[in-house]
Design an enzyme around this catalytic site. Structure first.
Site, short mmCIF file in Angstrom:
data_model
loop_
_atom_site.label_atom_id
_atom_site.label_comp_id
_atom_site.label_asym_id
_atom_site.label_seq_id
_atom_site.Cartn_x
_atom_site.Cartn_y
_atom_site.Cartn_z
N PRO A 86 0.82 -1.23 0.00
CA PRO A 86 0.00 0.00 0.00
C PRO A 86 0.85 1.27 0.00
O PRO A 86 0.34 2.36 -0.24
CB PRO A 86 -0.83 -0.12 1.28
CG PRO A 86 -0.16 -1.15 2.12
CD PRO A 86 0.61 -2.04 1.20
N GLU A 113 3.26 -6.02 8.99
CA GLU A 113 3.33 -4.56 9.05
C GLU A 113 4.16 -3.99 7.91
O GLU A 113 4.02 -2.84 7.53
CB GLU A 113 3.91 -4.09 10.39
CG GLU A 113 2.94 -4.27 11.54
CD GLU A 113 1.54 -3.75 11.24
OE1 GLU A 113 1.39 -2.56 10.96
OE2 GLU A 113 0.59 -4.57 11.29
N ARG A 151 -3.94 -9.15 -19.53
CA ARG A 151 -5.03 -8.95 -20.49
C ARG A 151 -4.64 -7.99 -21.62
O ARG A 151 -5.28 -7.99 -22.66
CB ARG A 151 -6.33 -8.49 -19.80
CG ARG A 151 -6.31 -7.08 -19.29
CD ARG A 151 -7.60 -6.74 -18.57
NE ARG A 151 -8.71 -6.42 -19.48
CZ ARG A 151 -8.80 -5.29 -20.18
NH1 ARG A 151 -7.86 -4.36 -20.09
NH2 ARG A 151 -9.84 -5.07 -20.95
N ASP A 166 -11.67 0.06 -24.10
CA ASP A 166 -12.17 0.05 -22.74
C ASP A 166 -12.27 1.42 -22.12
O ASP A 166 -11.59 2.34 -22.51
CB ASP A 166 -11.21 -0.74 -21.85
CG ASP A 166 -11.57 -2.19 -21.85
OD1 ASP A 166 -12.74 -2.49 -22.06
OD2 ASP A 166 -10.65 -3.00 -21.64
C1 JF5 Z 1 0.20 -5.49 2.38
C2 JF5 Z 1 2.17 -4.52 4.09
C3 JF5 Z 1 1.52 -5.34 1.93
O1 JF5 Z 1 -2.57 -3.97 1.36
C4 JF5 Z 1 -1.93 -4.15 0.35
C5 JF5 Z 1 -2.09 -3.29 -0.84
C6 JF5 Z 1 -2.99 -2.25 -0.98
N1 JF5 Z 1 -2.79 -1.73 -2.20
N2 JF5 Z 1 -1.86 -2.36 -2.79
C7 JF5 Z 1 -1.39 -3.35 -2.02
O2 JF5 Z 1 -1.03 -5.19 0.28
C8 JF5 Z 1 -0.85 -6.01 1.47
C9 JF5 Z 1 -0.13 -5.11 3.68
C10 JF5 Z 1 0.86 -4.63 4.53
C11 JF5 Z 1 2.50 -4.88 2.79
#
Ligand code: JF5
Length: 223
Positions: A86, A113, A151, A166
């Site tokens: 994220p 984390e 895709r 698209d």
């Molecule tokens: C993840 C630490 C990765 O939550 C996500 C994510 C959201 N948007 N893109 C990926 O990945 C899981 C959580 C905590 C690293």
């Protein structure tokens, strides 16, 4: 394109990427996909992939050792290493399209984390986020990233027009669409679509696309 996914939950990718268009892309030889269990690169008897964070703080951190071993085993000179997190650059259709020339992607799935930052610094070419929300597991994000990239590979969709026409490739949302019956419980298909008047239909679609973009996605419109 060759794609290696590295995750502690390989089942979360194997099933969704094994069917439908992703399954067929593999049968057609457009995609060589392998999903790997990160734990195969652990060396201790508990097969640990995480540990406590230095400096304190919540939760666990994915450690260097197995991730370095995985990338070193899988990579070749033309590999691009992608980390699903994220905290990455937010993916959109342009980001997706930028990966289509790649011969080999190694996708690391974050969890807990976070990931020891030495992995990011030394191994990762692109940190990618699929959106501003937190998932339990990067493998879910990897499915979305792989689907969106594959895709676009020539031959993946069968009908080569569909990817180019698209929503988003023109920068706007598409017009609404309808199929049989003409009248469903009193809800009618717009007359113009039944008129056979191609120029009027094209103008209607353009107008409807603009209208829907204005209400649902004003951020896509230029000021
Ligand atoms: C993840 C630490 C990765 O939550 C996500 C994510 C959201 N948007 N893109 C990926 O990945 C899981 C959580 C905590 C690293």
């Amino acid at each position: 394109m060759k794609i290696d996914i590295v995750t502690i939950f390989p089942e979360m990718c194997a099933a969704p990427l094994g069917v439908s268009i992703m399954g067929r892309a593999q049968e057609k030889g457009l995609l060589q996909l392998a999903v790997h269990d990160l734990r195969q690169w652990t060396t201790d008897k508990h097969r640990r992939v995480d540990d406590e964070p230095y400096g304190g703080g919540q939760g666990m951190v994915m450690t260097c050792e197995p991730l370095f071993a995985a990338v070193e085993a899988l990579r070749s000179p033309d590999s691009r290493v992608v980390l699903m997190t994220p905290q990455g650059r937010r993916m959109d259709q342009a980001v997706v399209a930028s990966f289509t020339p790649c011969a080999h992607l190694i996708i690391l799935c974050g969890h807990y984390e976070g990931i020891d930052h030495r992995v990011v610094e030394a191994l990762v070419d692109d940190e990618i986020s699929i959106g501003d929300y937190i998932l339990t597991n990067g493998a879910i994000a990897a499915n979305i990233f792989v689907d969106a990239v594959v895709r676009l590979l020539p031959g993946a969709l069968g009908d080569e027009r569909s990817a180019a026409e698209d929503s988003f490739s023109e920068g706007l949302i598409e017009a609404p669409c309808y199929s049989r019956p003409e009248d469903f419980r009193g809800m009618k298909v717009p007359d113009v679509l039944l008129s056979g008047h191609h120029a009027k239909i094209a103008a209607w679609k353009k107008e409807q696309g603009l209208r829907r973009t204005l209400t649902n996605r004003p951020d896509l419109l230029p000021d």
